[in-house]
Design an enzyme around this catalytic site. Structure first.
Site, PDB file in Angstrom:
ATOM      1  N   GLY A 103     -21.134 -25.509  -8.141  1.00  0.00           N
ATOM      2  CA  GLY A 103     -21.052 -24.208  -8.802  1.00  0.00           C
ATOM      3  C   GLY A 103     -20.007 -24.326  -9.871  1.00  0.00           C
ATOM      4  N   HIS A 104     -20.458 -24.411 -11.117  1.00  0.00           N
ATOM      5  CA  HIS A 104     -19.525 -24.526 -12.240  1.00  0.00           C
ATOM      6  C   HIS A 104     -19.400 -23.155 -12.885  1.00  0.00           C
ATOM      7  CE1 HIS A 104     -19.644 -28.843 -12.036  1.00  0.00           C
ATOM      8  NE2 HIS A 104     -20.923 -28.891 -12.287  1.00  0.00           N
ATOM      9  N   ASP A 150     -14.407 -27.999  -7.260  1.00  0.00           N
ATOM     10  CA  ASP A 150     -13.945 -26.686  -7.717  1.00  0.00           C
ATOM     11  C   ASP A 150     -12.608 -26.762  -8.457  1.00  0.00           C
ATOM     12  OD1 ASP A 150     -16.170 -25.612  -6.355  1.00  0.00           O
ATOM     13  OD2 ASP A 150     -15.024 -25.632  -4.495  1.00  0.00           O
ATOM     14  N   LYS A 194     -13.974 -28.013 -13.408  1.00  0.00           N
ATOM     15  CA  LYS A 194     -14.667 -28.935 -14.329  1.00  0.00           C
ATOM     16  C   LYS A 194     -15.536 -28.161 -15.316  1.00  0.00           C
ATOM     17  CE  LYS A 194     -16.400 -30.997 -10.765  1.00  0.00           C
ATOM     18  NZ  LYS A 194     -15.585 -30.375  -9.712  1.00  0.00           N
ATOM     19  N   GLN A 223     -18.679 -31.622  -7.752  1.00  0.00           N
ATOM     20  CA  GLN A 223     -17.850 -31.847  -6.557  1.00  0.00           C
ATOM     21  C   GLN A 223     -16.592 -32.659  -6.932  1.00  0.00           C
ATOM     22  OE1 GLN A 223     -21.501 -32.864  -5.951  1.00  0.00           O
ATOM     23  NE2 GLN A 223     -21.760 -30.685  -5.732  1.00  0.00           N
TER      24      GLN A 223
HETATM   25  P1  GTP Z   1     -17.787 -27.839  -8.634  1.00  0.00           P
HETATM   26  O1  GTP Z   1     -18.678 -28.659  -9.486  1.00  0.00           O
HETATM   27  O2  GTP Z   1     -18.518 -26.933  -7.710  1.00  0.00           O
HETATM   28  O3  GTP Z   1     -16.811 -28.697  -7.907  1.00  0.00           O
HETATM   29  O4  GTP Z   1     -16.941 -26.742  -9.508  1.00  0.00           O
HETATM   30  P2  GTP Z   1     -15.974 -26.707 -10.771  1.00  0.00           P
HETATM   31  O5  GTP Z   1     -15.014 -27.837 -10.762  1.00  0.00           O
HETATM   32  O6  GTP Z   1     -16.767 -26.535 -12.020  1.00  0.00           O
HETATM   33  O7  GTP Z   1     -15.095 -25.402 -10.492  1.00  0.00           O
HETATM   34  P3  GTP Z   1     -15.552 -23.912 -10.169  1.00  0.00           P
HETATM   35  O8  GTP Z   1     -16.085 -23.310 -11.405  1.00  0.00           O
HETATM   36  O9  GTP Z   1     -16.371 -23.835  -8.949  1.00  0.00           O
HETATM   37  O10 GTP Z   1     -14.155 -23.287  -9.724  1.00  0.00           O
HETATM   38  C1  GTP Z   1     -13.075 -23.118 -10.559  1.00  0.00           C
HETATM   39  C2  GTP Z   1     -12.735 -21.637 -10.633  1.00  0.00           C
HETATM   40  O11 GTP Z   1     -11.458 -21.489 -11.225  1.00  0.00           O
HETATM   41  C3  GTP Z   1     -13.684 -20.841 -11.505  1.00  0.00           C
HETATM   42  O12 GTP Z   1     -13.773 -19.541 -11.006  1.00  0.00           O
HETATM   43  C4  GTP Z   1     -12.988 -20.840 -12.875  1.00  0.00           C
HETATM   44  O13 GTP Z   1     -13.332 -19.729 -13.684  1.00  0.00           O
HETATM   45  C5  GTP Z   1     -11.546 -20.762 -12.452  1.00  0.00           C
HETATM   46  N1  GTP Z   1     -10.573 -21.407 -13.332  1.00  0.00           N
HETATM   47  C6  GTP Z   1     -10.702 -22.576 -14.011  1.00  0.00           C
HETATM   48  N2  GTP Z   1      -9.526 -22.890 -14.609  1.00  0.00           N
HETATM   49  C7  GTP Z   1      -8.642 -21.917 -14.278  1.00  0.00           C
HETATM   50  C8  GTP Z   1      -7.258 -21.693 -14.550  1.00  0.00           C
HETATM   51  O14 GTP Z   1      -6.586 -22.487 -15.205  1.00  0.00           O
HETATM   52  N3  GTP Z   1      -6.686 -20.576 -14.015  1.00  0.00           N
HETATM   53  C9  GTP Z   1      -7.382 -19.683 -13.264  1.00  0.00           C
HETATM   54  N4  GTP Z   1      -6.751 -18.624 -12.783  1.00  0.00           N
HETATM   55  N5  GTP Z   1      -8.693 -19.863 -12.990  1.00  0.00           N
HETATM   56  C10 GTP Z   1      -9.307 -20.962 -13.481  1.00  0.00           C
HETATM   57  P1  IMP Z   2     -23.460 -30.410   0.801  1.00  0.00           P
HETATM   58  O1  IMP Z   2     -23.314 -31.322  -0.340  1.00  0.00           O
HETATM   59  O2  IMP Z   2     -23.972 -29.070   0.413  1.00  0.00           O
HETATM   60  O3  IMP Z   2     -24.238 -30.973   1.941  1.00  0.00           O
HETATM   61  O4  IMP Z   2     -22.000 -30.144   1.397  1.00  0.00           O
HETATM   62  C1  IMP Z   2     -21.227 -31.191   1.964  1.00  0.00           C
HETATM   63  C2  IMP Z   2     -19.742 -30.874   1.837  1.00  0.00           C
HETATM   64  O5  IMP Z   2     -19.375 -30.863   0.470  1.00  0.00           O
HETATM   65  C3  IMP Z   2     -19.344 -29.510   2.381  1.00  0.00           C
HETATM   66  O6  IMP Z   2     -18.039 -29.603   2.912  1.00  0.00           O
HETATM   67  C4  IMP Z   2     -19.332 -28.625   1.144  1.00  0.00           C
HETATM   68  O7  IMP Z   2     -18.483 -27.534   1.284  1.00  0.00           O
HETATM   69  C5  IMP Z   2     -18.828 -29.605   0.099  1.00  0.00           C
HETATM   70  N1  IMP Z   2     -19.326 -29.290  -1.239  1.00  0.00           N
HETATM   71  C6  IMP Z   2     -20.571 -29.494  -1.716  1.00  0.00           C
HETATM   72  N2  IMP Z   2     -20.656 -29.083  -2.990  1.00  0.00           N
HETATM   73  C7  IMP Z   2     -19.444 -28.614  -3.320  1.00  0.00           C
HETATM   74  C8  IMP Z   2     -18.882 -28.077  -4.522  1.00  0.00           C
HETATM   75  O8  IMP Z   2     -19.543 -27.966  -5.553  1.00  0.00           O
HETATM   76  N3  IMP Z   2     -17.578 -27.715  -4.488  1.00  0.00           N
HETATM   77  C9  IMP Z   2     -16.811 -27.889  -3.378  1.00  0.00           C
HETATM   78  N4  IMP Z   2     -17.276 -28.391  -2.233  1.00  0.00           N
HETATM   79  C10 IMP Z   2     -18.584 -28.752  -2.204  1.00  0.00           C
HETATM   80 MG    MG Z   3     -17.531 -25.209  -7.890  1.00  0.00          MG
END
Ligand code: GTP
Ligand code: IMP
Ligand code: MG
Length: 458
Positions: free
Chosen positions: A76-77, A49, A52, A258
């Protein structure tokens, strides 16, 4: 056209003495230009999170292919573009551009979630046809019994992992155990039924043993076959496509899901996901040799978050944590769970830099620190007088260590509308420069909001 120049020294058999060389022959002949490999990998440097999705969306217009190499719909991107927010779980975050999208065989894929995502994108005006998306024939399919086993197993654990309950772990168990159902299987009725016949009895037994309903092992067969028929035209050989593209001089972006400390091999076991989340996994998962990699970018927040269980040394269960969660919108994209929040953790960053070999970093969510009077960076850990500046290898050890902080003055100005590094308030610039010095890796991008325009190069 490039030229190779070869200098031929006469009398080279003699001791070379520049003053005695009488004649230099210059031979010039054309050589075919070698295409520079452009295979860039983006991974999360913390616990996921990090943003990315946003960084991949920002870079995707410069790439011909964007590919997912591990994980499944536990990811969740979030991509925010032109006033719309897209929450993507399986489709690579380059979807809003012209890039070809690939789901590699190292991933585990729930076809129902993929269909929902394709429908959601179509509703928003982005049609994802087979010329846009390719799914590797060997991609593991998440079956209903994987999801059932995931929740049943978690409910029995005394120490929970905090899984997203998407069946990820059990799908990987079957991949490694060679009992997986692959994309090519659901695209072919006979293959699928034969495979399921072989696998279902052991799944029924496993579900029964954990107190679940064994009927789930053979559920949704027709639904999966229906989806398999629709997805058949998308089936491809991801490794072949990418290698061909690289030979043609095209650019390929591998999108991690992740974060590094959730890696199945190098992470904070057992509180990890079931795939390898570090950069090397992109090569293995997509079938591309490591000699092709040109850049590895680590996405890292200006603070740290974690969702689910496991050690988080700098966690702030106080007003600071509340500030980061509320201002940063730190709630899981997949599960909606509140994310645990804490100060930037340098020892953990050092480890992810080693695990990934980052060539540069993208620092996200700097804007979220606005309003905090004092900022802290954890520079080392301490336990009973023992000081370490690198995380101990075992999770239970890490959980015992206390962070040692350095403090900096914060800033009050909102950053979301700023467009360059020089516009940042002095203390924000100092914070970024200090992180860069401490990490010893260039911070190439700085993000100050979820939108596309809210990123600049440092
Ligand atoms: P995973 O693959 O699940 O690990 O997620 P991810 O790395 O793609 O990140 P994800 O989208 O779950 O979470 C990032 C959150 O921060 C999202 O809601 C984005 O819209 C938000 N976001 C990204 N960059 C910024 C920033 O610079 N400032 C703020 N305020 N929000 C941001
Ligand atoms: P699983 O991959 O769903 O089995 O989750 C294993 C662990 O990884 C748990 O602690 C989850 O919260 C974490 N996890 C899995 N996917 C994500 C992600 O996309 N963002 C952040 N944490 C994650
Ligand atoms: Mg995410």
């Amino acid at each position: 056209m490039e030229f190779t120049v070869i200098w031929c020294f006469q009398s080279l058999h003699k001791k070379v003495d520049l003053f005695t060389i009488k004649r230099i022959n210059l031979i010039i002949f054309p050589v075919k230009k070698q295409a520079k490999n452009m295979f860039t990998i983006i991974t999360g440097a913390q616990f996921g999170d990090e943003g990315k999705g946003k960084i991949v969306d920002m870079m995707a217009s410069q790439y011909d292919i964007v590919a997912r190499f591990q994980g499944g719909d536990n990811a969740g991107h979030t991509v925010v573009a032109e006033g719309k927010t897209y929450k993507l779980h399986l489709i690579p975050s380059g979807v809003l551009f012209d890039a070809r999208l690939l789901i590699g065989p190292g991933t585990v894929m729930n076809p129902k979630i993929l269909m929902e995502e394709i429908a959601m994108l179509a509703e928003n005006g982005t049609v994802v046809k087979p010329d846009k998306l390719g799914i590797d024939a060997k991609t593991s399919i998440i079956m209903p019994y994987h999801i059932a086993l995931d929740s049943l197993r978690e409910s029995k654990r005394t120490v929970k992992i905090g899984t997203t309950n998407r069946g990820i772990g059990f799908a990987y168990v079957d991949k490694v155990g060679r009992d997986e159902i692959q994309m090519a299987d659901i695209a072919d009725r006979n293959r699928f039924l034969k495979r399921l016949e072989e696998i279902a009895p052991q799944k029924e037994a496993a579900i029964r043993e954990l107190g679940g309903d064994p009927k789930i092992a053979r559920s949704e067969v027709d639904n999966y076959l229906e989806i398999g028929k629709k997805l058949k035209p998308y089936v491809t050989d991801v490794s072949m496509e990418i290698n061909l593209a690289l030979k043609e001089g095209k650019k390929v972006l591998a999108e991690g899901a992740q974060g590094s400390h959730l890696d199945i091999i190098h992470g904070t076991q057992k509180f990890v996901t079931s795939s390898s989340t570090v950069a090397g996994s992109a090569c293995a998962g997509l079938g591309v040799g490591p000699t092709k990699v040109d850049k590895v970018i680590g996405v890292i927040k200006a603070y740290i978050t974690r969702v689910g269980e496991g050690p988080l040394p700098t966690e702030q269960k106080n007003d600071v944590g509340e500030h980061l969660r509320e201002k940063g919108g730190e709630f899981g994209t997949t599960t909606g769970r509140p994310r645990r929040c804490g100060w930037f953790d340098l020892p953990l960053a050092r480890k992810s830099i080693n695990l990934n070999g980052y060539t540069s970093m993208a620092l996200t969510k700097l804007d979220v620190l606005t309003g905090l009077e004092t900022l802290k960076i954890c520079v080392r850990y301490e336990l009973a007088g023992k000081i370490i500046d690198y995380p101990p290898e075992l999770s239970d050890e890490l959980a015992k260590y206390k962070p040692v902080y350095m403090e900096l003055a914060g800033w009050d100005e909102e950053l979301s509308d700023l467009e360059s590094f020089t516009e940042l308030p002095g203390n924000a610039r100092e914070y970024v420069k200090l992180l860069e010095q401490l990490m010893k890796v260039d911070i190439e991008y700085i993000s100050v909001g979820p939108g596309r325009k809210q990123t600049f190069k440092k």
